[in-house]
Design a protein around this motif. Structure first.
Motif, short mmCIF file in Angstrom:
data_model
loop_
_atom_site.label_atom_id
_atom_site.label_comp_id
_atom_site.label_asym_id
_atom_site.label_seq_id
_atom_site.Cartn_x
_atom_site.Cartn_y
_atom_site.Cartn_z
N TYR A 195 -40.27 -26.69 8.28
CA TYR A 195 -39.99 -26.43 9.72
C TYR A 195 -39.30 -25.20 9.86
O TYR A 195 -38.16 -25.07 9.57
CB TYR A 195 -39.35 -27.52 10.46
N PRO A 196 -39.97 -24.20 10.41
CA PRO A 196 -39.28 -22.85 10.64
C PRO A 196 -38.75 -23.08 12.23
O PRO A 196 -39.47 -23.29 13.02
CB PRO A 196 -40.42 -21.87 10.40
N VAL A 197 -37.51 -22.63 12.14
CA VAL A 197 -36.79 -22.48 13.39
C VAL A 197 -36.15 -21.38 13.82
O VAL A 197 -35.58 -20.42 12.78
CB VAL A 197 -35.95 -23.69 13.61
N ARG A 198 -35.52 -21.07 14.94
CA ARG A 198 -34.51 -20.07 15.56
C ARG A 198 -33.85 -20.64 16.38
O ARG A 198 -33.82 -21.65 16.84
CB ARG A 198 -35.36 -18.93 16.22
N ARG A 199 -32.46 -20.02 16.61
CA ARG A 199 -31.73 -20.24 17.60
C ARG A 199 -32.28 -20.32 18.97
O ARG A 199 -33.14 -19.45 19.24
CB ARG A 199 -30.41 -19.46 17.46
N ALA A 200 -31.74 -21.33 19.58
CA ALA A 200 -32.38 -21.63 20.90
C ALA A 200 -31.91 -20.50 22.11
O ALA A 200 -32.72 -20.19 22.99
CB ALA A 200 -32.19 -22.88 21.70
N SER A 201 -30.70 -19.86 21.71
CA SER A 201 -30.20 -18.86 22.63
C SER A 201 -30.07 -17.60 21.76
O SER A 201 -29.80 -17.82 20.53
CB SER A 201 -28.95 -19.35 23.13
N GLY A 202 -29.88 -16.59 22.52
CA GLY A 202 -29.52 -15.11 22.07
C GLY A 202 -30.93 -14.41 21.45
O GLY A 202 -31.80 -15.10 21.60
N ASN A 203 -30.79 -13.47 20.99
CA ASN A 203 -31.77 -12.68 20.47
C ASN A 203 -32.00 -12.36 19.09
O ASN A 203 -32.57 -11.43 18.48
CB ASN A 203 -31.72 -11.15 21.17
N ASP A 204 -31.38 -13.41 18.33
CA ASP A 204 -31.16 -13.06 17.22
C ASP A 204 -32.74 -13.63 16.34
O ASP A 204 -33.23 -14.71 16.83
CB ASP A 204 -30.24 -14.21 16.33
N ASP A 205 -33.28 -12.67 15.73
CA ASP A 205 -34.61 -13.16 15.09
C ASP A 205 -34.59 -13.82 13.78
O ASP A 205 -35.56 -13.83 13.17
CB ASP A 205 -35.48 -11.62 15.01
N GLU A 206 -33.28 -14.10 13.27
CA GLU A 206 -33.21 -14.76 11.81
C GLU A 206 -34.12 -16.20 12.12
O GLU A 206 -33.95 -16.74 12.91
CB GLU A 206 -31.89 -15.03 11.59
N VAL A 207 -34.93 -16.23 11.22
CA VAL A 207 -35.81 -17.75 10.90
C VAL A 207 -35.00 -18.53 9.71
O VAL A 207 -34.86 -18.01 8.53
CB VAL A 207 -37.03 -17.18 10.70
N ALA A 208 -34.77 -19.82 10.22
CA ALA A 208 -34.37 -20.50 9.15
C ALA A 208 -35.39 -21.83 8.83
O ALA A 208 -36.20 -22.11 9.74
CB ALA A 208 -33.11 -21.21 9.53
N ARG A 209 -35.43 -22.17 7.64
CA ARG A 209 -36.28 -23.33 7.24
C ARG A 209 -35.58 -24.24 6.94
O ARG A 209 -34.77 -24.43 6.28
CB ARG A 209 -37.50 -22.70 6.27
N VAL A 210 -36.09 -25.84 7.50
CA VAL A 210 -35.82 -27.09 7.11
C VAL A 210 -36.82 -27.59 6.58
O VAL A 210 -38.01 -27.70 6.72
CB VAL A 210 -35.54 -27.70 8.39
N ILE A 211 -36.49 -28.16 5.24
CA ILE A 211 -37.82 -28.75 4.26
C ILE A 211 -37.29 -30.19 4.24
O ILE A 211 -36.13 -30.49 4.02
CB ILE A 211 -37.65 -28.23 2.85
#
Length: 364
Positions: free
Chosen positions: A261-277
């Motif tokens: 699952y690739p996700v981003r923070r719900a708020s803010g303009n941060d483009d960092e993508v975190a993955r949950v396996i």
């Protein structure tokens, strides 16, 4: 020779003589002196010229391979411009990561997937970049179904239906967008035998007062929509479903599937993508209604096992909690084992720990 004061060209005489030799009607019986001279010259030449209608050019070998090679070159050029990331050495980072889709996983692999391209960070446009999930399939397509056969109390067609319904449960529990956003998995729960009282009790507590023993994550994937949002609408999967005859003639179906699952923070303009396996092993019985109390179209849950990476360590509130870069900065190490979350070569129980400590993932 002349006719009416006009000389006849040599090439006309040559054609006339060739026709005469072939027996053309009207050939003169006694050629003139010029005719004899031209005839002698033609006889002295090394070979007679071939008529143009009978000319056969030398065969060019390899013409078929030339055309085939040209076609391949055109296809490769199209592929380069259409999907440069799929051509080794032409990805953004200039790496050599292979992104060719994998064949379905019909049996347990011998080892972990290769680490090619693992130094590349995911982006909102390429959320699976740098991970083995680049080569995995989307959603239900990554869950392999075996060939059905008559087993236990079921015919071949009934077994095929049971396998499809089991995969439907996996889709409804781990891929449904509403469930991933935190909603209760009603469609998935509807497939569970309502007469299985212990499982019904677990489900009730899991969604009202979750804890370690009654954690909905054991069967379902859920995020808090106020914390994170999905990147795109694709979840990459890899796994397989198998079956055999169980107790009392039941058809026992086992599913071993990993979800990314690739996700981003719900708020803010941060483009960092975190993955949950998330990897789950779920075993269910399609019971014989003449021997077990059940309802048509439902199964009984036999067991469930869970292994998560970057989903929150030792947190049991019913949601996955991915960590982002800022969350990991300065965090104390738990001194756990180093594990590869993409390694599906061993049973899931080898990854489970009873001491509550968290392992360190070698990649995300």
């Amino acid at each position: 020779m002349s006719r009416g004061g006009t000389s006849i060209p040599d090439d006309e005489w040559e054609r006339f003589l060739r026709e005469s030799e072939a027996g053309s009607p009207g050939a003169p019986e006694e050629p003139s002196a010029r005719a004899r001279m031209v005839t002698r010259r033609l006889q002295e030449e090394p070979g007679r010229p071939e008529a143009w209608r009978t000319y056969a050019p030398a065969r060019r070998r390899g013409k078929g391979w030339y055309v085939f090679g040209l076609a391949v070159a055109v296809v490769l050029l199209i592929a380069v411009f259409a999907a440069p990331g799929r051509i080794p050495g032409l990805s953004d980072g200039g790496g050599t990561a292979d992104t060719t889709p994998l064949a379905a996983e019909s049996e347990r692999p011998d080892g972990p997937p290769a680490a090619g391209g693992s130094d590349q960070e995911p982006t909102p446009a390429e959320p699976f970049r740098g991970s083995p999930a680049e080569r995995w399939s989307d959603g239900a397509a990554g869950i392999h179904l075996p060939q059905a056969r008559a087993t236990g109390w079921m015919s071949e067609a009934e077994v095929a239906r049971a396998l499809e319904r089991t995969r439907d449960f996996l889709v409804a529990s781990s891929l449904d967008s509403a469930v991933l956003s935190g909603e209760k998995p009603e469609k998935a729960i509807a497939l569970v035998n309502p007469h299985q009282t212990d499982v019904r009790a677990y489900l009730k507590r899991a969604f009202t007062a979750p804890d370690r023993e009654n954690d909905p994550l054991l069967l379902f994937s859920r995020f808090r929509s106020a914390e994170v949002r999905p990147v795109g609408d694709v979840v990459r999967t890899r796994g397989r479903i198998s079956f055999r005859e169980g107790e009392k003639g039941a058809v026992r179906v086992s599913a071993d599937v990993s979800y990314v699952y690739p996700v981003r923070r719900a708020s803010g303009n941060d483009d960092e993508v975190a993955r949950v396996i998330v990897r789950r092993e779920t075993v269910v019985n399609w019971d014989d209604p003449e021997k077990i109390v059940t309802e048509p179209g439902t199964f009984s849950i036999v067991s469930y096992k869970l292994d998560t990476t970057n989903g929150g360590c030792d947190v049991h509130d019913g949601y996955l909690h991915p960590a982002f870069r800022v969350d990991r900065t300065g965090a104390a190490s738990d001194d756990g084992r180093s594990v590869d979350p993409y390694d599906r070569s061993g049973p899931i129980e080898d990854r489970q720990r009873e001491d509550g400590r968290c392992d360190t993932a070698t990649r995300s």
